[in-house]
Design a protein around this motif. Sequence first.
Motif, PDB file in Angstrom:
ATOM      1  N   PHE A 128      64.673   6.687 -22.211  1.00 12.53           N
ATOM      2  CA  PHE A 128      65.840   6.587 -23.082  1.00 12.53           C
ATOM      3  C   PHE A 128      66.419   5.172 -23.123  1.00 12.53           C
ATOM      4  O   PHE A 128      67.452   4.935 -23.762  1.00 12.53           O
ATOM      5  CB  PHE A 128      66.939   7.560 -22.634  1.00 12.53           C
ATOM      6  CG  PHE A 128      66.536   9.009 -22.757  1.00 12.53           C
ATOM      7  CD1 PHE A 128      66.305   9.576 -23.999  1.00 12.53           C
ATOM      8  CD2 PHE A 128      66.391   9.801 -21.630  1.00 12.53           C
ATOM      9  CE1 PHE A 128      65.936  10.910 -24.118  1.00 12.53           C
ATOM     10  CE2 PHE A 128      66.025  11.132 -21.736  1.00 12.53           C
ATOM     11  CZ  PHE A 128      65.797  11.693 -22.982  1.00 12.53           C
ATOM     12  N   GLU A 129      65.769   4.237 -22.411  1.00 14.80           N
ATOM     13  CA  GLU A 129      66.237   2.860 -22.403  1.00 14.80           C
ATOM     14  C   GLU A 129      65.637   2.087 -23.580  1.00 14.80           C
ATOM     15  O   GLU A 129      64.481   2.313 -23.953  1.00 14.80           O
ATOM     16  CB  GLU A 129      65.846   2.167 -21.092  1.00 14.80           C
ATOM     17  CG  GLU A 129      66.483   2.784 -19.862  1.00 14.80           C
ATOM     18  CD  GLU A 129      67.999   2.732 -19.906  1.00 14.80           C
ATOM     19  OE1 GLU A 129      68.534   1.703 -20.382  1.00 14.80           O
ATOM     20  OE2 GLU A 129      68.638   3.708 -19.480  1.00 14.80           O
ATOM     21  N   SER A 179      74.698  14.853 -25.675  1.00 18.32           N
ATOM     22  CA  SER A 179      73.817  14.307 -24.640  1.00 18.32           C
ATOM     23  C   SER A 179      72.397  14.807 -24.863  1.00 18.32           C
ATOM     24  O   SER A 179      72.154  15.750 -25.629  1.00 18.32           O
ATOM     25  CB  SER A 179      74.297  14.742 -23.247  1.00 18.32           C
ATOM     26  OG  SER A 179      74.237  16.156 -23.120  1.00 18.32           O
ATOM     27  N   ILE A 180      71.446  14.157 -24.192  1.00 17.04           N
ATOM     28  CA  ILE A 180      70.041  14.562 -24.248  1.00 17.04           C
ATOM     29  C   ILE A 180      69.421  14.369 -22.874  1.00 17.04           C
ATOM     30  O   ILE A 180      69.762  13.425 -22.146  1.00 17.04           O
ATOM     31  CB  ILE A 180      69.263  13.750 -25.308  1.00 17.04           C
ATOM     32  CG1 ILE A 180      67.815  14.265 -25.404  1.00 17.04           C
ATOM     33  CG2 ILE A 180      69.296  12.255 -25.013  1.00 17.04           C
ATOM     34  CD1 ILE A 180      67.043  13.676 -26.579  1.00 17.04           C
ATOM     35  N   SER A 181      68.520  15.273 -22.497  1.00 17.73           N
ATOM     36  CA  SER A 181      67.784  15.155 -21.238  1.00 17.73           C
ATOM     37  C   SER A 181      66.344  15.589 -21.491  1.00 17.73           C
ATOM     38  O   SER A 181      66.028  16.184 -22.526  1.00 17.73           O
ATOM     39  CB  SER A 181      68.419  16.022 -20.144  1.00 17.73           C
ATOM     40  OG  SER A 181      68.415  17.397 -20.513  1.00 17.73           O
ATOM     41  N   VAL A 182      65.470  15.266 -20.561  1.00 20.28           N
ATOM     42  CA  VAL A 182      64.058  15.584 -20.722  1.00 20.28           C
ATOM     43  C   VAL A 182      63.552  16.357 -19.513  1.00 20.28           C
ATOM     44  O   VAL A 182      64.002  16.145 -18.383  1.00 20.28           O
ATOM     45  CB  VAL A 182      63.223  14.291 -20.912  1.00 20.28           C
ATOM     46  CG1 VAL A 182      63.289  13.402 -19.673  1.00 20.28           C
ATOM     47  CG2 VAL A 182      61.772  14.616 -21.263  1.00 20.28           C
ATOM     48  N   PHE A 238      62.708  18.420 -24.702  1.00 20.33           N
ATOM     49  CA  PHE A 238      63.940  17.642 -24.789  1.00 20.33           C
ATOM     50  C   PHE A 238      65.094  18.606 -25.037  1.00 20.33           C
ATOM     51  O   PHE A 238      65.021  19.454 -25.932  1.00 20.33           O
ATOM     52  CB  PHE A 238      63.861  16.607 -25.913  1.00 20.33           C
ATOM     53  CG  PHE A 238      62.979  15.434 -25.585  1.00 20.33           C
ATOM     54  CD1 PHE A 238      63.480  14.373 -24.848  1.00 20.33           C
ATOM     55  CD2 PHE A 238      61.665  15.395 -26.011  1.00 20.33           C
ATOM     56  CE1 PHE A 238      62.677  13.283 -24.525  1.00 20.33           C
ATOM     57  CE2 PHE A 238      60.843  14.315 -25.699  1.00 20.33           C
ATOM     58  CZ  PHE A 238      61.360  13.256 -24.955  1.00 20.33           C
ATOM     59  N   ARG A 252      69.561   8.962 -28.069  1.00 18.72           N
ATOM     60  CA  ARG A 252      70.564   9.110 -27.006  1.00 18.72           C
ATOM     61  C   ARG A 252      71.891   8.480 -27.409  1.00 18.72           C
ATOM     62  O   ARG A 252      72.953   9.080 -27.219  1.00 18.72           O
ATOM     63  CB  ARG A 252      70.075   8.464 -25.707  1.00 18.72           C
ATOM     64  CG  ARG A 252      71.054   8.662 -24.545  1.00 18.72           C
ATOM     65  CD  ARG A 252      70.676   7.845 -23.335  1.00 18.72           C
ATOM     66  NE  ARG A 252      70.759   6.412 -23.587  1.00 18.72           N
ATOM     67  CZ  ARG A 252      70.603   5.478 -22.658  1.00 18.72           C
ATOM     68  NH1 ARG A 252      70.339   5.830 -21.411  1.00 18.72           N
ATOM     69  NH2 ARG A 252      70.687   4.196 -22.963  1.00 18.72           N
ATOM     70  N   ASN A 253      71.840   7.280 -27.989  1.00 15.80           N
ATOM     71  CA  ASN A 253      73.072   6.590 -28.362  1.00 15.80           C
ATOM     72  C   ASN A 253      73.800   7.296 -29.507  1.00 15.80           C
ATOM     73  O   ASN A 253      75.032   7.362 -29.520  1.00 15.80           O
ATOM     74  CB  ASN A 253      72.768   5.139 -28.736  1.00 15.80           C
ATOM     75  CG  ASN A 253      72.616   4.253 -27.517  1.00 15.80           C
ATOM     76  OD1 ASN A 253      73.590   3.770 -26.954  1.00 15.80           O
ATOM     77  ND2 ASN A 253      71.378   4.043 -27.088  1.00 15.80           N
ATOM     78  N   LEU A 300      63.886   7.072 -28.921  1.00 18.58           N
ATOM     79  CA  LEU A 300      64.655   7.900 -27.988  1.00 18.58           C
ATOM     80  C   LEU A 300      65.943   7.211 -27.558  1.00 18.58           C
ATOM     81  O   LEU A 300      66.946   7.884 -27.300  1.00 18.58           O
ATOM     82  CB  LEU A 300      63.798   8.256 -26.770  1.00 18.58           C
ATOM     83  CG  LEU A 300      62.657   9.233 -27.047  1.00 18.58           C
ATOM     84  CD1 LEU A 300      61.803   9.436 -25.794  1.00 18.58           C
ATOM     85  CD2 LEU A 300      63.188  10.577 -27.545  1.00 18.58           C
ATOM     86  N   ALA A 301      65.922   5.889 -27.478  1.00 23.36           N
ATOM     87  CA  ALA A 301      67.156   5.163 -27.161  1.00 23.36           C
ATOM     88  C   ALA A 301      68.178   5.352 -28.282  1.00 23.36           C
ATOM     89  O   ALA A 301      69.376   5.548 -28.027  1.00 23.36           O
ATOM     90  CB  ALA A 301      66.862   3.677 -26.957  1.00 23.36           C
ATOM     91  N   GLN A 311      59.854   9.161 -17.027  1.00 24.96           N
ATOM     92  CA  GLN A 311      60.989   9.948 -17.514  1.00 24.96           C
ATOM     93  C   GLN A 311      62.326   9.258 -17.228  1.00 24.96           C
ATOM     94  O   GLN A 311      63.312   9.496 -17.929  1.00 24.96           O
ATOM     95  CB  GLN A 311      60.979  11.333 -16.870  1.00 24.96           C
ATOM     96  CG  GLN A 311      59.810  12.207 -17.302  1.00 24.96           C
ATOM     97  CD  GLN A 311      59.803  13.552 -16.592  1.00 24.96           C
ATOM     98  OE1 GLN A 311      60.852  14.145 -16.341  1.00 24.96           O
ATOM     99  NE2 GLN A 311      58.626  14.043 -16.257  1.00 24.96           N
TER     100      GLN A 311
END
Length: 291
Positions: A193-194, A224-227, A237, A215-216, A211-212, A189
């Motif tokens: 997002f990388e 923003s986004i979080s998991v 998500f 996020r961008n 996912l990267a 986790q």
Amino acid sequence: NEQLEKALEAAKKANEAKSSFLSRMSHDIRTPMNAILGMSSLALDELGNQEAVKDYLEKISSSGQYLLGLINDILDMSKIESNHIELNLSSGTVKQCLHDVMISMQVQLDQKKQKLTVTQLPDAAEHPVLLDKMRIQQIFFNLLSNAVKFTGEGGNVYVTIRRDSPADGVAGYFIDVRDTGIGIEEEAQKRIFEPFEQAGPQTRGGSGLGLAIVRNLLQLMGGSISVESVFGSGTTFHVQVSFRLSDTESAKSRKTENEDYNFSGYSVLVVEDHPVNMMIARKLLEKKNCR
């Protein structure tokens, strides 16, 4: 020295991730490309069998769409990293963006006998706002396709949309995409997002950039986004993003979109240096009765 060592270690990990990414891409690009070439050859051998040719063409189209998705992810990530990506704002609704994505996802949902449930507060996703429709759809598509992909047959996918009270012409949207799938390990986790990263071997397939990119794009929109996930128990998500309200622009947009243009008799000049692309452009324009 300690800072230099950390920077060196980070650079090594980034290089390893990119090397792994290139290795995956060489495999994942060849797979649909081989399918396209192989089925094209088979279709040529079956020209007298209309049903067989139709089946081959459908599979070629599916493989081509998958290949195009990989290439688009790579190009988008390249634009993001070089700060060359821009938002194209127009009037629209979050609900319509989600609806368009749901239509394209329906076949995948049906194939896995999954149920998609959308919950929204009254008018939460229906108010016209200024947004980049293509990019919002791209965000929804990435999140929903992941949810479907990593949820087993007969599972469930949930989308919840809520909106806070508008202030100064801006409304904040909170969108959750939850599934009942395999979940994501806690360590993974931290890096999903990388760029060039994937959550683990069970996620093989795709560019590892989805996912990267999400996020961008959200950061570009000021969002923003979080998991939140427990391995083996599904994933959620959480997306937060704000849009400026657009009542007047929405009315103009609907009026334009509803016009029925007639291209009959028009002459169109197409400049193209590739004969196949020229042939496709000519055929598409002829369908619109252009000269």
